[in-house]
Every structure is written in C-alpha cells, then in structure tokens.
Write a protein that holds these residues in place. Sequence first.
Motif, short mmCIF file in Angstrom:
data_model
loop_
_atom_site.label_atom_id
_atom_site.label_comp_id
_atom_site.label_asym_id
_atom_site.label_seq_id
_atom_site.Cartn_x
_atom_site.Cartn_y
_atom_site.Cartn_z
N UNK A 17 0.84 -1.15 0.02
CA UNK A 17 0.04 -0.13 0.07
C UNK A 17 0.79 1.32 0.14
N UNK A 18 0.31 2.29 -0.35
CA UNK A 18 0.69 3.71 -0.11
C UNK A 18 -0.23 4.20 1.19
N UNK A 19 0.47 4.41 2.26
CA UNK A 19 -0.39 4.76 3.52
C UNK A 19 -1.50 5.70 3.31
N UNK A 20 -0.96 6.87 2.38
CA UNK A 20 -1.70 8.27 2.09
C UNK A 20 -1.12 9.39 3.10
N UNK A 21 -1.95 10.41 3.02
CA UNK A 21 -1.66 11.57 4.07
C UNK A 21 -2.43 11.65 4.97
N UNK A 42 10.95 5.57 3.79
CA UNK A 42 11.00 4.33 4.33
C UNK A 42 9.82 3.75 4.78
N UNK A 43 8.61 4.65 4.73
CA UNK A 43 7.34 4.02 5.04
C UNK A 43 6.53 4.04 3.68
N UNK A 44 7.43 3.79 2.56
CA UNK A 44 6.99 3.50 1.36
C UNK A 44 7.38 1.95 0.78
N UNK A 45 7.14 1.62 -0.11
CA UNK A 45 7.59 0.24 -0.77
C UNK A 45 9.05 0.52 -1.34
N UNK A 46 9.88 0.89 -0.69
CA UNK A 46 11.20 1.36 -1.30
C UNK A 46 12.47 0.88 -0.20
N UNK A 47 13.71 1.01 -0.85
CA UNK A 47 14.73 0.76 -0.03
C UNK A 47 15.30 2.05 0.89
N UNK A 48 15.83 1.63 2.02
CA UNK A 48 16.78 2.71 2.88
C UNK A 48 18.05 2.05 2.39
N UNK A 49 18.94 3.04 1.74
CA UNK A 49 20.29 2.52 1.23
C UNK A 49 21.73 3.29 2.06
N UNK A 123 12.06 -1.74 2.22
CA UNK A 123 10.89 -1.67 3.30
C UNK A 123 9.65 -1.92 2.36
N UNK A 124 8.72 -2.51 3.13
CA UNK A 124 7.38 -2.66 2.39
C UNK A 124 6.23 -2.50 3.50
N UNK A 125 5.12 -1.78 3.08
CA UNK A 125 3.92 -1.45 3.86
C UNK A 125 2.76 -2.18 3.27
N UNK A 180 4.92 -2.76 8.72
CA UNK A 180 6.11 -2.13 7.84
C UNK A 180 7.05 -3.80 8.03
N UNK A 181 7.30 -4.14 6.80
CA UNK A 181 8.13 -5.20 6.78
C UNK A 181 9.50 -4.81 6.21
N UNK A 182 10.60 -5.18 7.03
CA UNK A 182 11.93 -4.51 6.56
C UNK A 182 12.81 -5.72 6.49
#
Length: 203
Positions: A17-21, A42-49, A123-125, A180-182
């Motif tokens: 998901x996108x959590x939204x605003x 990091x609270x989207x479906x993206x990496x922390x690098x 990261x995945x939400x 959140x799955x990390x």
Amino acid sequence: NDVGSCMLYYNGLPVLIDVGVGRYTRKTFSSERYSIWTMQSCYHNLPTINGYDQQNGEKFKAADVHFRDTKQSAYFTADIANAYATEANIKSWIRTYQLKRKKEFIISDSWSLNKTTGETVVNFMTACEIEEKDGSLFLKRDDVRIQIMYDKKLLSPTIETIKIDDSSLLSSWTNGVLYRIRFSIINLQQKGNCKISLRPINQ
C-alpha cells in the motif's frame, strides 16, 4: 518521497500500500513536512540505502524509466539512485516490477554502490496481517492469503506494527493497524541484487 514505489491489489484488496496523507496540520506545510512519517520513503515500498532515505526537491528523481504492458504481464523499471543524497554513495539502484497476471508479482533490486557505509533495508507497507510460518511470510486479509518468497541467505525480515490514530488515515485503514516489513540485506556488497515475489495461495 516515493520515487519508484508501488501499490499491489489482489481481487480488489490492498496488499502493498501507499499509506496516504494524514490530517493536514501546520507541520504539513512547514519546513518540518518531511519529519512526518507518511512523507518518508522508508514508509513506502522502497529501500533505505546505506542508512539514507529519499530526499525532497526537484533534483531528486528517477532516471532511465521504462514500462511495457501486455495481456500476460506488466513490467516497470527505473534507476532511483538520484532520489537519494550523494552521501548514500549510490552509483545506481535499479528497481524493477514484473506482474505476471493472476500468478505472481516480482520486485527486483540491482545495485552498484561506491562503498557500503550503513544498513540497507528493503521496506514494504501492508494492511494485511502477517504470519511467519516455517521460515516463510504470509500476508492475510479476509479470504486472501499471499506468500512472500525471498532468499533467506540474503534477506532477513523484521515486522513492525504501526498503530493508526490519525482521523484521516483511519478513514482508509479502519482496522487501525498497518505493518511495515523491513528486509535487511545480509552482508551487503557494493554490487548485488535481490528479488522478492508475492504469490496468491489457494485456500
């Protein structure tokens, strides 16, 4: 800050998901905007690098973006390296999505780093409940059950529970809880790749 993120639905139900605003406040429109967790990559479906998340501003954007769509599949790829600060030491980070219709959704990352300087996490939400069983992860919501496939020698997952108390977010996520799955990359190398796939499980 969501360059290269995705959303995944299965039979109309939100999976990734996108959590939204959240509810707008003074902070939303101030210099503190990106201290709000829903605004952070990091609270989207993206990496922390290398310990860094995406930066805000017009210059922080993707490059080499491609998309194709057929009856059998859909494919998207982009180099998201430029969405991160120089201090993240990224030469390239290719994020790829492949949807095999009615079968599987594959998220792939391929990277080249100048050096490794910090923790790197994918990261995945999700709005689904998460079950850990026999070394595998399963997402569950209503009568849907989806298995997350990953290389256990390369990726180590942790799960965070996020309680929602924002009135605007609660209108979308009525259960009041998100997850959140990390996936921490084990023994990160300067060049490498990883793949995570999601497959529906017949009940």
